[in-house]
Design an enzyme around this catalytic site. Structure first.
Site, short mmCIF file in Angstrom:
data_model
loop_
_atom_site.label_atom_id
_atom_site.label_comp_id
_atom_site.label_asym_id
_atom_site.label_seq_id
_atom_site.Cartn_x
_atom_site.Cartn_y
_atom_site.Cartn_z
N ARG A 342 0.84 -1.20 0.00
CA ARG A 342 0.00 0.00 0.00
C ARG A 342 0.87 1.25 0.00
O ARG A 342 1.88 1.32 0.71
CB ARG A 342 -0.92 0.01 1.22
CG ARG A 342 -1.86 -1.19 1.25
CD ARG A 342 -2.83 -1.15 2.41
NE ARG A 342 -3.63 -2.38 2.45
CZ ARG A 342 -4.57 -2.63 3.36
NH1 ARG A 342 -4.84 -1.74 4.31
NH2 ARG A 342 -5.24 -3.77 3.32
N ARG A 357 1.91 1.84 10.19
CA ARG A 357 1.49 2.12 8.81
C ARG A 357 2.69 1.93 7.90
O ARG A 357 3.59 2.77 7.86
CB ARG A 357 0.93 3.53 8.70
CG ARG A 357 0.01 3.72 7.51
CD ARG A 357 -0.67 5.08 7.53
NE ARG A 357 -1.61 5.23 8.62
CZ ARG A 357 -2.85 4.73 8.62
NH1 ARG A 357 -3.29 4.03 7.59
NH2 ARG A 357 -3.65 4.92 9.65
N GLU A 429 -6.55 0.39 14.99
CA GLU A 429 -7.28 -0.61 14.21
C GLU A 429 -6.39 -1.81 13.90
O GLU A 429 -5.26 -1.65 13.42
CB GLU A 429 -7.80 0.00 12.90
CG GLU A 429 -8.61 -0.97 12.05
CD GLU A 429 -8.98 -0.42 10.68
OE1 GLU A 429 -9.34 -1.22 9.81
OE2 GLU A 429 -8.89 0.81 10.48
N SER A 432 -10.92 -5.55 10.36
CA SER A 432 -12.26 -5.11 9.97
C SER A 432 -12.97 -6.27 9.31
O SER A 432 -12.34 -7.24 8.87
CB SER A 432 -12.20 -3.91 9.03
OG SER A 432 -11.62 -4.27 7.79
N ARG A 482 0.51 -5.06 12.87
CA ARG A 482 -0.26 -4.50 13.99
C ARG A 482 -0.47 -5.53 15.10
O ARG A 482 -0.59 -5.18 16.27
CB ARG A 482 -1.57 -3.92 13.48
CG ARG A 482 -1.32 -2.73 12.58
CD ARG A 482 -2.55 -1.93 12.25
NE ARG A 482 -2.21 -0.89 11.28
CZ ARG A 482 -3.08 -0.01 10.81
NH1 ARG A 482 -4.36 -0.06 11.20
NH2 ARG A 482 -2.70 0.91 9.94
#
Length: 519
Positions: A342, A357, A429, A432, A482
């Protein structure tokens, strides 16, 4: 501001571009297309009375009735087409407009409706004109004609063919323009989703409580450095910012997380996969991402139609592209391991420090294809699996029902999981789970054929039930960086060591504690 990043692999350059979000639907505005009509049918409607008299979508005038070779330089190559039900959009324009506003989408509904009406008008008026002209020529050719008159009619026929070529090109361009605009319309939204921005999201569940430390705590960045587990500096020299090397026990920890996660989800009926990590840009688009948008998160391969994947959701979604599944196969449940890439365009600040990130990471993604009426229950199943996994690791976390303005275009509803990261001093986070209903399947062309039953007597061609689009769902089972943040920061000890959680110990080769290296 767009973040300029490049990756060099064997002389191939991967450039950053920007990504837009994606949503879900009621039963979705992306309904089946009407059958396309051939030119022969349009000009001779009485020859096949069972077919519809007007196409919803027109690449309609390309037909065997008039055999014409179109010069290659005049061929308009259409983009891929989603099965969008424009009539439904038009009939439900108030609800669709409200959904676009609630999701903060930049889709232009009025333009879509205008293009749709133009398409219908061109089809109707031009087809009727061409039909009348053809009938006149055909009737004249039936009689006795002088050679000169017959030649004149032949010339008129040639002129008609040229007109058809032009009309074909105009309709293709208009159809492509309509598709381009309509594909920006997000999925419809579950009625229970809170309306508003991220701050309107609703807490579903809070699990556990923060650990109390009797000593000054460190964040994972410092822990990784002190324990010689992570090297950001060398990676920055080799690849640029937001890259990292995992070293020593951190490598074992990544492998343990992946193997433990896959073994857990396999016990719940998921089929393990590894996936391609470079895919065609059209597949990225069909899954609802914009690989060449202004601030895309997708790395594109320069000079090709390929991209690096940002999630295994994309290649897994493409496995059954353009296929009709047997109902008895559903649900299909996959657990896919992949590396993800990403650009993280626009990301900056202390919240992105260390592993939080990054441009490249490993992830296990769950993906389900199911019957439409079952997607809500599978959505609950997915978030339940995530909660079980994170609870068993002893994390303090919360699950959130995300507000409409924070949904990506494909998502009908999305639950986020945020875990407490004591070194960062906040929740972050880690996962999800999204129900995309038929938003993706209508773009990817994934259908199933219901089996005959007394409650569903409707039959299609050849006594078969008409096909329906499957619903797709995706959820992150383990995003490794994470998870490592949570493990290092929550399991740190006063002497600087890290205790390995009980579920991971069998996957760590007997290692129970990561201790500081002797200097």
């Amino acid at each position: 501001m767009s973040l300029q990043c490049c990756l060099g692999l064997g002389g191939t350059t991967f450039h950053t571009l920007k990504l837009t979000a994606i949503p879900s639907s009621y039963s979705s505005i992306f309904r089946p297309l009407s059958k396309t009509l051939t030119l022969d049918l349009l000009l001779h409607p009485h020859h096949s009375p069972r077919r519809p008299s007007l196409p919803l979508f027109a690449r309609a005038l390309s037909a065997p009735a008039i055999q014409t070779t179109i010069p290659e330089d005049k061929v308009v190559k259409p983009q891929w087409k989603a099965s969008i039900d424009f009539k439904w959009i038009r009939d439900n324009r108030v609800d669709v407009a409200a959904n676009i506003r609630n999701r903060h989408s930049n889709a232009d509904l009025e333009l879509v409706l205008q293009l749709y009406e133009r398409l219908l008008n061109v089809q109707k008026q031009e087809v009727e004109r061409l039909r009348a002209e053809r009938n006149v020529v055909a009737n004249k050719m039936k009689g006795k004609l002088e050679p000169s008159e017959r030649q004149k009619l032949i010339e008129e026929g040639k002129s008609l063919k040229e007109g058809l070529i032009t009309l074909e090109e105009d309709l293709v361009k208009l159809t492509d323009e309509l598709q381009q605009e309509a594909q920006r319309i997000p999925n419809m939204t579950h009625p229970d989703v809170p309306v508003g921005g991220e701050d309107c999201s609703v807490l579903r569940k809070m699990v556990g409580s923060p650990r109390e430390f009797g000593f000054p705590i460190k964040d994972h960045f410092q822990l990784g450095k002190d324990l010689d587990l992570i090297d950001f500096d060398a990676a920055a020299e080799v690849s640029g910012s937001k890259f990292y090397y995992l070293k020593n026990e951190a490598v074992l920890l990544e492998m343990a997380l992946v193997n433990w996660t896959i073994s857990e989800v396999m016990r719940r009926g998921f089929t393990p996969l590894t996936t391609p990590e470079i895919v065609r840009s059209s597949v990225v688009e069909k899954c609802g991402f914009q690989p060449r948008g202004e601030n895309t998160q997708v790395y594109s391969v320069e000079g090709s139609d390929q991209c690096l994947i940002g999630t295994a959701e994309i290649p897994v979604g493409g496995i059954h592209m353009d296929s009709i599944l047997t109902e008895s196969l559903l649900p299909l449940k996959y657990a896919a391991f992949s590396h993800c890439f990403r650009t993280e365009a626009g990301a900056a600040g202390a919240a992105t420090r260390g592993l939080y990130r990054v441009h490249q990471f490993s992830k296990v993604e769950m993906f389900i294809l199911c019957r439409p009426e079952e997607s809500d229950s599978y959505h609950e199943e997915l978030i339940g699996i995530e909660e079980d996994l994170f609870s068993s690791l002893g994390f303090h976390f919360k699950t959130i029902d995300m507000a409409s303005g924070d949904l990506g275009a494909p998502a009908y509803r999305k639950f986020d999981v945020e875990a407490w990261m004591p070194g960062l001093g906040r929740f972050g986070e880690i996962s999800s789970a999204s129900n995309c209903t038929d938003y993706q399947s209508r773009r990817l062309g994934i259908r199933y054929r219901p089996e005959a039953s007394s409650t569903n007597p409707k039959k299609g061609k050849g006594n078969l039930a008409p096909t329906q689009f499957v619903h797709t769902l995706n959820a992150t089972a383990c995003a490794v960086p994470r998870m490592i943040i949570c493990l290092l920061e929550n399991y740190q000890q006063e002497d600087g060591s890290i205790v390995i959680p009980e579920p991971l110990k069998p996957f760590m080769g007997g290692l129970e504690v990561i201790t500081p290296k002797s200097r």
